[in-house]
Design a protein around this motif. Structure first.
Motif, PDB file in Angstrom:
ATOM      1  N   GLN A  25       0.710  -1.176   0.160  1.00  0.00           N
ATOM      2  CA  GLN A  25      -0.037  -0.209  -0.089  1.00  0.00           C
ATOM      3  C   GLN A  25       0.877   1.186   0.015  1.00  0.00           C
ATOM      4  O   GLN A  25       1.773   1.330   0.833  1.00  0.00           O
ATOM      5  CB  GLN A  25      -0.899  -0.251   1.207  1.00  0.00           C
ATOM      6  CG  GLN A  25      -1.812   1.206   1.462  1.00  0.00           C
ATOM      7  CD  GLN A  25      -2.854   1.263   0.318  1.00  0.00           C
ATOM      8  OE1 GLN A  25      -3.710   0.264   0.496  1.00  0.00           O
ATOM      9  NE2 GLN A  25      -2.974   2.251  -0.162  1.00  0.00           N
ATOM     10  N   PHE A  26       0.520   2.192  -0.951  1.00  0.00           N
ATOM     11  CA  PHE A  26       1.350   3.567  -1.012  1.00  0.00           C
ATOM     12  C   PHE A  26       0.206   4.484  -0.713  1.00  0.00           C
ATOM     13  O   PHE A  26      -0.850   4.940  -1.060  1.00  0.00           O
ATOM     14  CB  PHE A  26       1.893   3.776  -2.381  1.00  0.00           C
ATOM     15  CG  PHE A  26       2.692   2.638  -3.064  1.00  0.00           C
ATOM     16  CD1 PHE A  26       4.405   2.667  -2.762  1.00  0.00           C
ATOM     17  CD2 PHE A  26       2.205   1.413  -3.659  1.00  0.00           C
ATOM     18  CE1 PHE A  26       4.998   1.701  -3.234  1.00  0.00           C
ATOM     19  CE2 PHE A  26       2.976   0.537  -4.163  1.00  0.00           C
ATOM     20  CZ  PHE A  26       4.341   0.501  -3.875  1.00  0.00           C
ATOM     21  N   VAL A  27       0.652   5.364   0.350  1.00  0.00           N
ATOM     22  CA  VAL A  27       0.106   6.509   0.374  1.00  0.00           C
ATOM     23  C   VAL A  27       0.814   7.801   0.550  1.00  0.00           C
ATOM     24  O   VAL A  27       1.701   7.725   1.286  1.00  0.00           O
ATOM     25  CB  VAL A  27      -0.939   6.416   1.956  1.00  0.00           C
ATOM     26  CG1 VAL A  27      -1.534   7.567   2.310  1.00  0.00           C
ATOM     27  CG2 VAL A  27      -1.716   5.279   2.080  1.00  0.00           C
ATOM     28  N   THR A  28       0.297   8.911  -0.183  1.00  0.00           N
ATOM     29  CA  THR A  28       1.004  10.258   0.076  1.00  0.00           C
ATOM     30  C   THR A  28      -0.250  11.143   0.129  1.00  0.00           C
ATOM     31  O   THR A  28      -1.296  11.264  -0.634  1.00  0.00           O
ATOM     32  CB  THR A  28       1.574  10.459  -1.345  1.00  0.00           C
ATOM     33  OG1 THR A  28       2.607   9.464  -1.689  1.00  0.00           O
ATOM     34  CG2 THR A  28       2.291  11.628  -1.402  1.00  0.00           C
ATOM     35  N   LEU A  29       0.020  11.903   1.359  1.00  0.00           N
ATOM     36  CA  LEU A  29      -0.855  13.070   1.476  1.00  0.00           C
ATOM     37  C   LEU A  29      -0.251  14.406   1.179  1.00  0.00           C
ATOM     38  O   LEU A  29       0.977  14.492   1.085  1.00  0.00           O
ATOM     39  CB  LEU A  29      -1.362  13.067   3.077  1.00  0.00           C
ATOM     40  CG  LEU A  29      -2.016  11.627   3.569  1.00  0.00           C
ATOM     41  CD1 LEU A  29      -2.259  11.452   5.037  1.00  0.00           C
ATOM     42  CD2 LEU A  29      -3.036  11.420   2.822  1.00  0.00           C
ATOM     43  N   PRO A  30      -1.172  15.510   1.404  1.00  0.00           N
ATOM     44  CA  PRO A  30      -0.557  16.849   1.171  1.00  0.00           C
ATOM     45  C   PRO A  30       0.729  17.367   1.785  1.00  0.00           C
ATOM     46  O   PRO A  30       0.856  17.028   3.036  1.00  0.00           O
ATOM     47  CB  PRO A  30      -1.713  17.851   1.305  1.00  0.00           C
ATOM     48  CG  PRO A  30      -3.182  16.893   1.028  1.00  0.00           C
ATOM     49  CD  PRO A  30      -2.517  15.498   1.771  1.00  0.00           C
ATOM     50  N   GLY A  31       1.666  17.986   0.954  1.00  0.00           N
ATOM     51  CA  GLY A  31       2.853  18.372   1.710  1.00  0.00           C
ATOM     52  C   GLY A  31       3.900  17.364   1.888  1.00  0.00           C
ATOM     53  O   GLY A  31       5.057  17.589   2.205  1.00  0.00           O
ATOM     54  N   GLU A  32       3.592  16.295   0.991  1.00  0.00           N
ATOM     55  CA  GLU A  32       4.624  15.345   0.837  1.00  0.00           C
ATOM     56  C   GLU A  32       4.956  14.909  -0.454  1.00  0.00           C
ATOM     57  O   GLU A  32       4.255  15.167  -1.349  1.00  0.00           O
ATOM     58  CB  GLU A  32       4.331  13.877   1.362  1.00  0.00           C
ATOM     59  CG  GLU A  32       3.760  13.828   2.859  1.00  0.00           C
ATOM     60  CD  GLU A  32       3.090  12.521   3.273  1.00  0.00           C
ATOM     61  OE1 GLU A  32       2.756  12.357   4.377  1.00  0.00           O
ATOM     62  OE2 GLU A  32       3.102  11.757   2.136  1.00  0.00           O
ATOM     63  N   SER A  33       6.446  14.907  -0.682  1.00  0.00           N
ATOM     64  CA  SER A  33       6.735  14.659  -2.380  1.00  0.00           C
ATOM     65  C   SER A  33       7.607  13.291  -2.145  1.00  0.00           C
ATOM     66  O   SER A  33       8.409  13.116  -1.185  1.00  0.00           O
ATOM     67  CB  SER A  33       7.527  15.952  -2.647  1.00  0.00           C
ATOM     68  OG  SER A  33       6.998  16.969  -3.115  1.00  0.00           O
ATOM     69  N   HIS A  34       7.278  12.359  -2.888  1.00  0.00           N
ATOM     70  CA  HIS A  34       8.032  11.284  -3.233  1.00  0.00           C
ATOM     71  C   HIS A  34       8.206  10.846  -4.281  1.00  0.00           C
ATOM     72  O   HIS A  34       7.737  11.268  -5.347  1.00  0.00           O
ATOM     73  CB  HIS A  34       6.975   9.943  -2.233  1.00  0.00           C
ATOM     74  CG  HIS A  34       6.629  10.335  -1.092  1.00  0.00           C
ATOM     75  ND1 HIS A  34       7.729  10.001  -0.090  1.00  0.00           N
ATOM     76  CD2 HIS A  34       5.636  10.659  -0.473  1.00  0.00           C
ATOM     77  CE1 HIS A  34       6.936  10.234   1.297  1.00  0.00           C
ATOM     78  NE2 HIS A  34       5.904  10.799   1.009  1.00  0.00           N
TER      79      HIS A  34
END
Length: 194
Positions: A25-34
């Motif tokens: 599972q991949f999760v990216t929320l606002p304010g994160e760069s990946h």
């Protein structure tokens, strides 16, 4: 590697052997760069992989997914489902490749990437690819980039749901298939704060 559900690190190479199952599972929320760079080799008959990705990107976030799913044995299954919301000047790119080797007969592989843009400066790009070298397979990929459905929102508003709540419900519904249960409240809060 046995059965299990894992929150995936940004980079990795995985081998899934005979009869094994891997859920990532991949999760990216606002304010994160990946920059996610994942390679998965299905090396034994009956191996199964399920990837789910959720991204909510805003501001100047930059998120890249590069996924290579390599079917190397017969009778393996892989499922990829990535969905996200992009707003502000955020930039999301998905590059996914499914490779089916000649000996990987009876492969069953799907790859989906769908994005909704909430602003004119937001950008989402998707590059799904299939490289199939076997002839007894079931493989598919799909990709969409669009806006929230105005007609659905109009219908909800005509039933007394305020505009902001209608947009929130649309987004949560769109993300529901990739939302991990243990982070559902956190993701709902992120959507409500958009």
């Amino acid at each position: 590697m046995g059965h299990g559900h894992y929150i995936a690190p940004p980079r990795g190479q995985y081998q899934v052997g005979e009869g094994q199952k891997l859920d990532l599972q991949f999760v990216t929320l606002p304010g994160e760069s990946h920059d996610f760079d994942i390679t998965i080799d299905l090396t034994g008959p009956g191996a199964e992989v399920n990837l789910r990705g959720l991204y909510i990107c805003g501001g100047s976030d930059k998120v890249r997914f590069r996924v290579v799913m390599h079917h190397m044995a017969p009778g393996c299954v892989s499922r990829q489902n990535f969905r996200g919301i992009v707003f502000g000047d955020a930039d999301v790119r998905f590059e996914g490749t499914i490779i089916v080797a000649p000996e990987a007969q009876q492969t069953d592989a799907t790859q989906e990437n769908h994005s909704i843009l909430l602003s004119t400066g937001a950008r989402a790009e998707s590059q799904p690819q299939l490289e199939i070298y076997a002839d007894d397979v079931k493989c598919s990929h799909g990709s969409t980039v669009g806006r929230l459905d105005e007609e659905a929102r109009f219908y909800m508003r005509s039933r007394g749901i305020p505009e902001q709540e209608a947009r929130t419900l649309q987004i949560l519904s769109f993300l529901s298939g990739v939302t991990p249960e243990d982070r559902a409240e956190e993701i709902e809060n992120a959507v409500r704060s958009l």
